[in-house]
Design a protein around this motif. Structure first.
Motif, PDB file in Angstrom:
ATOM      1  N   VAL A 167       4.390  11.116   8.217  1.00 32.17           N
ATOM      2  CA  VAL A 167       3.669  11.272   6.948  1.00 32.17           C
ATOM      3  C   VAL A 167       4.505  10.744   5.791  1.00 32.17           C
ATOM      4  CG1 VAL A 167       2.704  12.956   5.338  1.00 32.17           C
ATOM      5  CG2 VAL A 167       2.317  13.230   7.793  1.00 32.17           C
ATOM      6  N   LEU A 168       5.806  11.046   5.785  1.00 27.54           N
ATOM      7  CA  LEU A 168       6.685  10.557   4.716  1.00 27.54           C
ATOM      8  C   LEU A 168       6.720   9.034   4.690  1.00 27.54           C
ATOM      9  CD1 LEU A 168       9.728  13.004   5.029  1.00 27.54           C
ATOM     10  CD2 LEU A 168       7.993  12.972   3.230  1.00 27.54           C
ATOM     11  N   THR A 169       6.744   8.416   5.869  1.00 28.35           N
ATOM     12  CA  THR A 169       6.798   6.960   5.958  1.00 28.35           C
ATOM     13  C   THR A 169       5.553   6.318   5.360  1.00 28.35           C
ATOM     14  OG1 THR A 169       8.190   7.015   7.935  1.00 28.35           O
ATOM     15  CG2 THR A 169       6.930   5.006   7.546  1.00 28.35           C
ATOM     16  N   ILE A 170       4.382   6.817   5.724  1.00 28.60           N
ATOM     17  CA  ILE A 170       3.125   6.236   5.244  1.00 28.60           C
ATOM     18  C   ILE A 170       2.947   6.477   3.750  1.00 28.60           C
ATOM     19  CG2 ILE A 170       0.614   6.315   5.463  1.00 28.60           C
ATOM     20  CD1 ILE A 170       1.068   7.126   8.407  1.00 28.60           C
ATOM     21  N   ALA A 171       3.236   7.690   3.300  1.00 25.92           N
ATOM     22  CA  ALA A 171       3.061   8.016   1.884  1.00 25.92           C
ATOM     23  C   ALA A 171       3.977   7.176   1.002  1.00 25.92           C
ATOM     24  CB  ALA A 171       3.325   9.500   1.664  1.00 25.92           C
ATOM     25  N   SER A 172       5.209   6.987   1.435  1.00 25.24           N
ATOM     26  CA  SER A 172       6.143   6.193   0.632  1.00 25.24           C
ATOM     27  C   SER A 172       5.697   4.740   0.556  1.00 25.24           C
ATOM     28  CB  SER A 172       7.552   6.281   1.212  1.00 25.24           C
ATOM     29  OG  SER A 172       7.614   5.736   2.523  1.00 25.24           O
ATOM     30  N   GLY A 204      12.716   5.420  -1.743  1.00 19.71           N
ATOM     31  CA  GLY A 204      13.803   6.316  -1.388  1.00 19.71           C
ATOM     32  C   GLY A 204      13.575   7.091  -0.105  1.00 19.71           C
ATOM     33  N   PHE A 205      12.314   7.198   0.332  1.00 19.04           N
ATOM     34  CA  PHE A 205      12.000   7.987   1.520  1.00 19.04           C
ATOM     35  C   PHE A 205      12.029   7.169   2.815  1.00 19.04           C
ATOM     36  CE2 PHE A 205      10.187  10.491  -1.881  1.00 19.04           C
ATOM     37  CZ  PHE A 205      10.388  11.804  -1.470  1.00 19.04           C
ATOM     38  N   THR A 206      12.095   5.859   2.718  1.00 16.16           N
ATOM     39  CA  THR A 206      11.868   5.015   3.886  1.00 16.16           C
ATOM     40  C   THR A 206      12.921   5.156   4.966  1.00 16.16           C
ATOM     41  OG1 THR A 206      10.892   3.405   2.370  1.00 16.16           O
ATOM     42  CG2 THR A 206      11.322   2.672   4.619  1.00 16.16           C
ATOM     43  N   THR A 207      14.160   4.842   4.650  1.00 17.98           N
ATOM     44  CA  THR A 207      15.184   4.777   5.698  1.00 17.98           C
ATOM     45  C   THR A 207      15.604   6.137   6.251  1.00 17.98           C
ATOM     46  OG1 THR A 207      16.887   4.571   3.968  1.00 17.98           O
ATOM     47  CG2 THR A 207      16.058   2.544   4.968  1.00 17.98           C
TER      48      THR A 207
END
Length: 523
Positions: A167-172, A204-207
């Protein structure tokens, strides 16, 4: 005439884009059609989960659970080897790679959409259309992006340790895509700056999410290579950013931003459809002796960060990475401007050649560096050293070799010589990332997300280098009749070379600290 140019540009972009995507996809397929170390060591529970979640993908993975034996399968009977579906590996790593490509393309496109020459026009030069100077561009490309990127990195890693990373990956991805679209609609420097800050928030959330997923799904013995394959998104995204010059020349900088945003929306949708659910939701990861079960951290950010930074070797790893980032970002932000100023008649050639250099040489260096670090790590263990000491030999050697390569790149008299030196520089310089990430993730236990967030923050702080370079360059340009191109060449030589040298020294200190820690534990 303009239509013909557009068609030629489209053909070049399509060909280059096909090449950039063909390299990783073909590599995945050829490496994983038969059993590989990666596919051999994936947890059977994860395979079953992927099959259940994505039953619409065909063919499915049919692999008896009792054939999975740590890192390897018995191969006494060649005919008994089960077949592993290549889509399994592609579902895990390729979606993350495509998102990272979008990340880097959106972030780096700005570097190729400015032109500070006297004949720049508003349609193809954002700085002329919006109206900002070299110093303002330096702030826009670095500090403006870093403002919220740094703050986000402080919490993103901790969130990746605690919440759903898919979810974090898609939202970012959707967040920075919205910022990219907004930039194409902006009419003032203030608007572009605000959107650049928003872009930093999303990126900032990607890696932290991606690298911890990779850590959980792949064994430690392949950590360097897996991280390097994902990290190649920097180079593929950078290559597409270089090709942005062609889009800019034929369609204008605003339409170019719209196309980049369209790619971001596409990969966000693909990732939501293809990427398996976060394995930590079910409490399992790669089922190997060297890859522990996934556990969510309940510690606060302060507690997690304190635990990560309590290690002296990790501290030195961050310092070394900071200076390495300073050099890389200085090249990324100011490299295109230098080549446009020095070789103005080769702008189109530079767009294509630089795309190939960044996409191919950068990715090859990164992947080979990761594979080499895994091999050297095993050899180091055989000699009684820590595996991470062996891994760090790759960034140490590569960083030192980068100093003369970059110097000759920005001090060559001809365009062709400069491009040859640039290719050499990428081949020796970009091997550092995978080994460093593998070393970091293996040193921090279940605080990998927080550690990765701090690593991203380190890169964010390194944006001070291109910003400082821009300020000095702006104040020196034209002073005493100095040539703008030679001034920028001198600054790039100094900033980049110094960063590489200090980085290599700090990597050496880090390796020494790791070895001392291993000796103390042994005693």
């Amino acid at each position: 005439m303009r239509t013909g140019k557009c068609l030629d540009a489209k053909k070049l972009l399509i060909s280059a884009g096909f090449l950039l995507l063909y390299v990783p996809v073909h590599g995945f397929i050829t490496q994983h059609t038969r059993l590989s170390p990666f596919s051999q060591s994936l947890n059977p529970k994860i395979i079953d989960r992927i099959n259940r979640d994505k039953s619409k993908f065909a063919p499915r993975v049919y692999l008896p659970l009792d054939t999975w034996k740590l890192h390897t399968l018995s191969t006494e009977n060649e005919d008994s080897e089960p077949e592993v579906n290549t889509a399994l590996f592609l579902k895990v790593l390729l979606p993350l790679l495509l998102v990272y490509i979008s990340n880097q393309w959106s972030r780096s496109s700005l570097y190729y959409l400015v032109n500070f020459s006297d004949d720049a026009i508003p349609n193809t030069a954002m700085n002329v259309d919006i109206g900002f100077s070299q110093a303002q561009y330096g702030l826009l490309a670095s500090i403006a992006f870093t403002t919220l990127f740094a703050v986000t990195s402080l919490i993103a890693g901790n969130l990746a340790d605690r919440y759903d990373r898919k979810v974090l990956t898609i939202a970012s991805c959707l967040a920075w895509t919205a910022a990219t679209l907004g930039t194409g609609l902006a009419s003032s420097y203030e608007e572009v700056t605000s959107l650049r800050i928003l872009m930093g928030l999303g990126m900032g959330f990607t890696t932290p999410a991606a690298y911890t997923l990779i850590r959980d799904l792949f064994p430690k013995s392949n950590a360097g290579l897996a991280s390097s394959i994902y990290g190649s998104g920097v180079y593929f995204g950078g290559a597409l950013a270089s090709l942005t010059i062609l889009l800019d020349l034929n369609f204008g900088w605003r339409e170019t931003m719209f196309l980049i945003a369209a790619y971001g929306v596409s990969v966000a949708g693909l990732t939501g459809y293809s990427l398996p659910n976060d394995p930590s939701n079910d409490g399992y990861a790669n089922n190997n002796d060297d890859s522990p079960e996934v556990t969510k951290s309940d510690d606060s950010f302060v507690e997690s960060a304190s635990a990560v930074l309590s290690s002296t070797s990790v501290q030195w790893l961050y310092v070394a990475s900071f200076f390495r980032f300073c050099s890389g970002l200085s090249i990324g932000v100011w490299g295109a401007s230098y080549f446009k100023l020095t070789f103005p008649n080769d702008a189109s050639s530079y767009a294509i050649i630089n795309a190939v250099i960044v996409g191919v040489c950068g990715a090859v260096s990164g992947i080979i560096g990761g594979a080499a670090s895994d091999w050297i790590a095993l050899k180091a263990a055989d000699k009684g050293f820590s595996q991470n000491v062996g891994r760090l030999l790759v960034p140490i050697v590569g960083t030192l070799l980068s100093i003369p390569a970059w110097y000759y790149c920005v001090n060559s008299a001809t365009f062709n010589t400069s491009m040859i030196c640039l290719a050499i520089e990428y081949l020796v310089a970009e091997c550092w990332f995978g080994p460093v990430i593998a070393t970091l993730q293996s040193s921090v236990g279940n605080k990998g997300g927080t550690a990765q967030g701090l690593f991203t923050l380190t890169g964010a702080f390194a944006n001070i280098a291109p910003s400082a370079l821009g300020s000095i360059y702006g104040s020196m340009s034209g002073v005493g009749g100095s040539d703008s191109s030679s001034t920028l060449s001198s600054l790039l030589s100094s900033f980049v070379g110094f960063g590489y040298l200090i980085s290599a020294i700090c990597f050496i200190i880090c390796a020494s600290s790791i070895n001392q820690g291993a000796e103390q534990e042994a005693s």
